[in-house]
Design a protein around this motif. Structure first.
Motif, PDB file in Angstrom:
ATOM      1  N   ASP A 146      49.794  53.848  31.384  1.00  0.00           N
ATOM      2  CA  ASP A 146      50.302  53.991  32.742  1.00  0.00           C
ATOM      3  C   ASP A 146      49.128  53.643  33.682  1.00  0.00           C
ATOM      4  N   GLU A 187      48.359  54.279  36.675  1.00  0.00           N
ATOM      5  CA  GLU A 187      47.794  55.387  37.459  1.00  0.00           C
ATOM      6  C   GLU A 187      46.844  56.227  36.604  1.00  0.00           C
ATOM      7  N   LEU A 188      47.315  56.492  35.392  1.00  0.00           N
ATOM      8  CA  LEU A 188      46.496  57.266  34.454  1.00  0.00           C
ATOM      9  C   LEU A 188      45.197  56.495  34.175  1.00  0.00           C
ATOM     10  N   TRP A 224      42.708  56.895  36.882  1.00  0.00           N
ATOM     11  CA  TRP A 224      42.164  58.258  36.835  1.00  0.00           C
ATOM     12  C   TRP A 224      41.119  58.366  35.726  1.00  0.00           C
ATOM     13  N   VAL A 225      41.438  57.798  34.543  1.00  0.00           N
ATOM     14  CA  VAL A 225      40.500  57.855  33.415  1.00  0.00           C
ATOM     15  C   VAL A 225      39.189  57.161  33.805  1.00  0.00           C
ATOM     16  N   ARG A 258      44.616  65.305  28.266  1.00  0.00           N
ATOM     17  CA  ARG A 258      45.686  64.356  28.636  1.00  0.00           C
ATOM     18  C   ARG A 258      45.821  63.233  27.602  1.00  0.00           C
ATOM     19  N   VAL A 283      43.456  61.473  26.039  1.00  0.00           N
ATOM     20  CA  VAL A 283      42.532  60.340  26.096  1.00  0.00           C
ATOM     21  C   VAL A 283      41.335  60.626  25.192  1.00  0.00           C
ATOM     22  N   MET A 333      44.353  55.993  24.199  1.00  0.00           N
ATOM     23  CA  MET A 333      45.309  57.114  24.182  1.00  0.00           C
ATOM     24  C   MET A 333      45.607  57.478  22.732  1.00  0.00           C
TER      25      MET A 333
END
Ligand code: AMP
Ligand code: ZN
Length: 478
Positions: A426, A428-429, A432-433, A462, A464, A477
């Motif tokens: 994703d 967005e994820l 963030w990562v 999450r 990761v 992931m």
């Protein structure tokens, strides 16, 4: 380094024998491929998966495998299906060929080195029939087709052990598939009829316009490929499902050896069926499931692989939803365990109890797969390792050897290829990562390891997983 000894059951001798390729480390492997009249079902893929494991294990053992998988794009079934669809043969089979490649990739099957299509090997097939006619082991029937005279080939029936059965001289069969109690002269080349012409499945030949029989195709394509590439007339391994032993492989031997005078294949391997409530999965019985059905249900290919590898390839598997669910759970446990190892590895020392467990894992998997590709024993060794290593990781005062354990686990689970598919990303994820990794990097540079560890834990929560490499932190992931 010479390849490790691998023993495999040989249908020809009915014994487990060491693999002895003609010219090691090369192994030529011919695996009968799909008939592209429709989508392949997961029964077909059980066979292709056992062959995938065979290929991967031989490569792991140090062999240089050359795998040929043919595509049957002209035979009784493809012609009938094209006729029903009202399309030319090539137009009908093209999308199913494409679908087969997609399904293969979904199931993580390593691509063969070549995929000869029968329709592209007509000159080789015609030459083979001409040679068999010249040698007097084939004849032209009054129906205009060319047949193989099995009475002229004294070892006919050796693979399928037809010894006791009476071979009726001159009795003929034209269809590609027929029963074991019907050892008859079979069609090498079938005279073209109106239906063949209508779908564009007819070729000119000196012995009459027609089309190849299914059995002829595999002999011609395999001999052409290994002859042209390696200058040999003998395959190291020929594999397929048990339903191919008779008549398909028996006839391939007759045609090939009837032409070359050389053994056609040194080792014959046959995988048992995937069943549904005891009945072979097949289109004919309507009890089938395709790979794309599973993919659409969101089933991780790792679970399908694990499900099949939990049974030895020479034993039938019964497909049930419960068995698939159990395999999904198994895959989840393997992924979770790997996550634990990854988490721990950077903080751990070189050697310790995990390292000796890893040595045992590799030895156990090798012993299992060298022994007639005993995948269920290899899977058991993998889970035993997970249990043992988890116990070590649970101890407060761990432990030592995590990096070595991670490497060995990766190699062995990698041969079976049963770890969960990384989840789709994703965006967005992802950003963030990246932001968190930047913060972690900063914390590490200012030697604030507590903060760095907290960020790693935040990421792990999450799903990761981070791996520190000389090029910086990599993530994925799980
Ligand atoms: P086909 O597309 O029918 O030519 O078959 C391709 C391969 O699938 C062959 O090696 C068959 O022996 C194999 N096969 C067909 N049905 C099954 C089944 N139910 N379980 C395992 N293998 C199968
Ligand atoms: Zn074949």
């Amino acid at each position: 380094m010479s390849p490790a000894p691998v023993s495999l059951y040989n249908t020809l001798t009915r014994r487990i024998e060491p693999l002895q390729p003609l010219a090691p480390p090369r192994v030529t492997l011919y695996t009968c491929g799909p008939t592209v009249w429709n989508y392949a079902h997961i029964g077909n893929f059980r066979t292709f998966l056992f062959e995938d494991l065979l290929r991967r294990w031989l490569e792991h053992a140090g062999y240089d495998v050359f795998q040929i998988m043919n595509l049957t794009d002209v035979d009784d079934r493809t012609i009938k299906a094209a006729r029903q669809a009202g399309k030319p043969l090539a137009e009908h089979t093209a999308p199913f060929t494409q679908a087969f490649f997609e399904d293969r990739d979904y199931l993580r099957i390593k691509p063969a080195h070549v995929y000869p299509r029968a329709t592209e090997y007509m000159p080789a097939m015609i030459a083979l029939v001409a040679r068999l006619l010249e040698r007097g082991v084939a004849y032209r029937g009054e129906d205009g087709s060319v047949y193989f005279a099995i009475a002229k080939f004294p070892t006919y029936g050796r693979l399928s052990r037809l010894d006791g059965r009476e071979i009726k001289v001159g009795a003929r069969v034209a269809s590609d598939e027929y029963a074991k109690d019907d050892p008859s002269d079979f069609a090498l080349w079938k005279k073209a009829d109106a239906e063949d012409e209508a779908v564009g499945a007819a070729w000119d030949a000196p012995f009459g316009r027609g089309r190849p029989g299914w059995h002829l195709e595999c002999s011609a394509m395999s001999l052409e490929e290994i002859g042209r590439r390696f200058g040999v007339q003998t395959l190291d391994i020929h594999a397929g499902g048990v339903d191919l032993i008779f008549p398909h492989h028996e006839n391939e031997i007759a045609q090939s050896e009837g032409t070359t005078g050389q053994p056609f294949a040194r080792h014959w391997l046959h995988g048992e069926f995937l069943n549904v409530r005891g009945t072979k999965m097949s289109k004919r019985h309507g009890n089938f499931l395709t790979a794309r059905d599973l993919r659409e249900q969101g089933v991780d290919a790792a679970a399908v692989r694990l499900l099949f590898f939990q049974t030895h390839y020479r034993q039938p598997v019964d497909f049930t939803d419960q068995a698939l669910d159990a395999a999904k759970e198994g895959v989840r446990r393997l992924g979770e365990f790997r996550g634990r190892l990854v988490e721990r590895a950077p903080k751990d020392n070189e050697s310790g109890p995990l390292s000796s467990l890893a040595t045992r894992l590799e030895a156990d998997v090798a012993a299992a797969l060298n022994d007639d590709l005993n995948a269920p024993r290899a899977v058991a060794a993998l889970f035993e390792f997970v249990r043992g290593a988890n116990r070590e990781l649970d101890r407060p005062d761990v432990s030592g050897g995590t990096a070595r354990a991670l490497a060995a686990f990766g190699r062995m689970a990698g041969v079976l290829d049963v770890l969960p598919t990384p989840k789709a990303l994703d965006p967005e994820l992802a950003s963030w990562v990246e932001e968190r990794l930047g913060a972690r990097d900063k914390a590490r540079k200012s030697k604030d390891f507590k903060a760095a560890d907290a960020i790693r834990a935040e990421l792990a929560a999450r799903g990761v997983e981070i791996e520190d490499t000389p090029q910086g932190a990599k993530w994925r992931m799980v």
